[in-house]
Design a protein around this motif. Structure first.
Motif, mmCIF file in Angstrom:
data_model
loop_
_atom_site.group_PDB
_atom_site.id
_atom_site.type_symbol
_atom_site.label_atom_id
_atom_site.label_comp_id
_atom_site.label_asym_id
_atom_site.label_seq_id
_atom_site.Cartn_x
_atom_site.Cartn_y
_atom_site.Cartn_z
ATOM 1 N N TYR A 141 0.827 -1.204 0.000
ATOM 2 C CA TYR A 141 0.000 0.000 0.000
ATOM 3 C C TYR A 141 0.868 1.263 0.000
ATOM 4 N N ASP A 186 -5.056 7.375 6.622
ATOM 5 C CA ASP A 186 -5.209 6.527 5.424
ATOM 6 C C ASP A 186 -4.932 5.059 5.739
ATOM 7 N N ARG A 220 -7.638 2.152 5.339
ATOM 8 C CA ARG A 220 -7.345 1.102 4.352
ATOM 9 C C ARG A 220 -7.370 -0.296 4.975
#
Length: 186
Positions: free
Chosen positions: A21, A55, A59
């Motif tokens: 990621y 984030d 995620r």
């Protein structure tokens, strides 16, 4: 600022997934292997650290604890749950630290619940509230951070460790940590 460091501890996701990621979003960072289901991200872009922690939390649907040490004496954290800030703390604001309003006090119950450490809530509460007077162990942010990592059962090598120090060859210490366990992204 001397004595500054920052990192993000995640509970739950696998290191290769986090690394993938971070690569996907173009972040430059080191990712540790997991210890008791938690790993640490040592990120380079400090201007985006809050956004990156949010984030990562969103995620991976996991808690993300962004911890920063300022000038060796001030410890600050932001806890994100599902991408939203759930808690915040500043140990003793002073000097170059500019806050918007009062220092957030932190919530031991929320912090412990995020890391499955409810049985240590009183210990965490004491760590958060203890004064950091000169000559006492909590006069240093890294000592308070180290005590929090132990109480929460998360990697102790996060205390006082940041991207810049790792780049300079300073190895994080604790939990039998080995430098070879870090993956560099970017």
């Amino acid at each position: 600022m001397p004595g500054f460091y920052a990192n993000i501890t995640l509970k739950g996701p696998a290191a290769p997934d986090v690394a993938a990621y971070l690569k996907e979003v173009g972040a430059v960072a080191y990712v540790s292997s997991a210890f008791r289901g938690a790993l640490v991200v040592f990120h380079e872009d400090l201007s985006r650290q809050e956004a990156l922690a949010a984030d990562l939390s969103a995620r991976f649907a996991c808690p993300a604890l962004l911890v920063m040490g300022f000038g060796e004496t001030v410890l600050l954290y932001h806890l994100y749950q599902s991408g939203q800030k759930a808690d915040a703390y500043v140990s003793s604001p002073h000097g170059d630290l500019d806050l918007d309003g009062d220092a957030p006090p932190g919530n031991a119950g929320i912090l412990c619940a995020a890391f499955d450490a409810a049985r240590f809530e009183r210990r965490v509460e004491a760590i958060l509230r203890r004064e950091g007077k000169p000559g006492h162990p909590y006069a240093y942010a890294a000592n308070r951070h180290g005590e929090l990592t132990q109480a929460l059962g998360i990697p102790t090598f996060a205390a006082a460790a940041g991207f810049e120090a790792i780049e300079l060859g300073e190895t994080p210490m604790g939990n039998g940590f080995e430098l070879t366990e870090l993956m560099k992204i970017g």
